[in-house]
Write a protein that holds these residues in place. Sequence first.
Motif, short mmCIF file in Angstrom:
data_model
loop_
_atom_site.label_atom_id
_atom_site.label_comp_id
_atom_site.label_asym_id
_atom_site.label_seq_id
_atom_site.Cartn_x
_atom_site.Cartn_y
_atom_site.Cartn_z
N ARG A 174 60.23 52.95 67.88
CA ARG A 174 59.94 51.65 67.31
C ARG A 174 59.66 50.62 68.41
N ILE A 175 60.47 50.67 69.48
CA ILE A 175 60.29 49.71 70.57
C ILE A 175 58.93 49.91 71.23
N VAL A 176 58.56 51.17 71.47
CA VAL A 176 57.27 51.46 72.12
C VAL A 176 56.11 51.02 71.23
N SER A 177 56.20 51.33 69.93
CA SER A 177 55.10 50.96 69.03
C SER A 177 54.97 49.45 68.90
N GLU A 178 56.11 48.74 68.84
CA GLU A 178 56.05 47.28 68.76
C GLU A 178 55.45 46.68 70.02
N PHE A 227 51.69 47.35 69.89
CA PHE A 227 51.04 46.47 68.93
C PHE A 227 50.92 45.05 69.45
N SER A 228 51.97 44.57 70.15
CA SER A 228 51.94 43.21 70.70
C SER A 228 50.88 43.05 71.78
N ARG A 229 50.45 44.16 72.39
CA ARG A 229 49.42 44.12 73.43
C ARG A 229 48.03 44.39 72.87
N GLY A 230 47.91 44.49 71.55
CA GLY A 230 46.60 44.59 70.93
C GLY A 230 46.15 45.99 70.59
N PHE A 231 46.99 47.00 70.81
CA PHE A 231 46.61 48.37 70.47
C PHE A 231 46.89 48.62 68.98
N VAL A 232 45.98 49.33 68.34
CA VAL A 232 46.15 49.58 66.91
C VAL A 232 46.24 51.07 66.59
N ASN A 233 45.99 51.94 67.56
CA ASN A 233 46.08 53.39 67.32
C ASN A 233 47.19 53.97 68.18
#
Length: 402
Positions: free
Chosen positions: A389-393, A396-402
């Motif tokens: 969860r931490i890595v995905s968040e 996502f905060s850096r603009g990655f969507v995949n």
Amino acid sequence: MVLVLSSCAHGPIAKVEDRSVGGAGIEFDGSTSGNDYPNEKTSTPLIDRTYQLEQAERYSQLANNPKELGNSIDATLSAAEYYIQADDAERALQTIAQLQLTTLNNPQRARYQIILAYGDYSRSQYQASLNRLYALLGVLGSQETNQQRVDALLLSSLCHQALNEHDLAISNLIERESLLFGSAKADTSRYIWKVIGDLSTEQRQAVIDESSNAVVRNRFEQSLQGLVGSGLTTTNRDALAGSTSRQMQFNQWRDQTGRNAVIVKQSQWTARSAKNISILLPLTSRYNKAAQALLDGIEYQHSLNVSNYRPNVSVYDIGESPLQVGQHYSSARQAGADLIIGPLGKEQANQLTSSSQGFNTIPTILLGGDQALDQNMARLTMSPEQQGRIVSERAFSRGFVN
């Protein structure tokens, strides 16, 4: 070319050209020609060696002009240490030949002895080097953290490696690791796994079977379990060595090391700290390897605690069943525990937090679990779900969507 770590340390500085060489805090930063320290990403061994030789010459000149520096002995020792970084042991020994041992103070004498030991090492006189180093380590004291001890432990490990004494080599590196902090500690940790990873499976198993050092055995057992070291490709292992295999590292002190770290540890353990600590671990379960690794780390750090308020530590084997956790926790409370670490394991920790037996009266550090915490409880967890969860968040905060 000798292998030496970049995480050696001398004084509160981060780069070798900032190294303090004066007994009273006098520093020479080599700034007369600007920032000529080579960038680690683009430097080559030739550039690094040229830089080290230039610094050695600078300190040699300063040694001949004590009015400019204030301490010709420290400058002479620094010049010799730079020659060692340049892989020129003979010039290092020639540089200190003029020094009289009786004129040196204790830190200078330790530096002098390490330079002599390096000279022995460079001539493949490994046992002579070890004799000198262990005599020095005995003088420094087993609990003393200083720059010379960090260097002596590294050099003694190199000698043991040359003699194929892998147990002693890793033992010294682990002690060295315990004295360092930040990137210096990380460099040493990577180097430990590099040394272990370069050994065959048979050599590692021999250390496990023969070593009396539980901490050393644990590192080798982890490597055989595939956690670190084994299964690496040649390319990956070379990348792992990376910053730990360059010839620019002897006596290159870092600001994360030194006596201040020990003082901080001791000052945080006061009369108000826990006096009786209980550890709840599933030692006889399918998680026994992880439990034993954790216990080894706790016991090792506890052995380094020299505070006057050093606590008593008790270990409870909570076994396989989560249903028994409450009984072990109650036993620890009744025995006088005022801090409890554990239980280890998601199910075990959740069993404790979901109970209604009022366990929250004692400060407790849970090692796992995902349920809400009661008062006086904290959690240390390596949950892959939580990390995911931490890595995905973060992604996502850096603009990655995949």
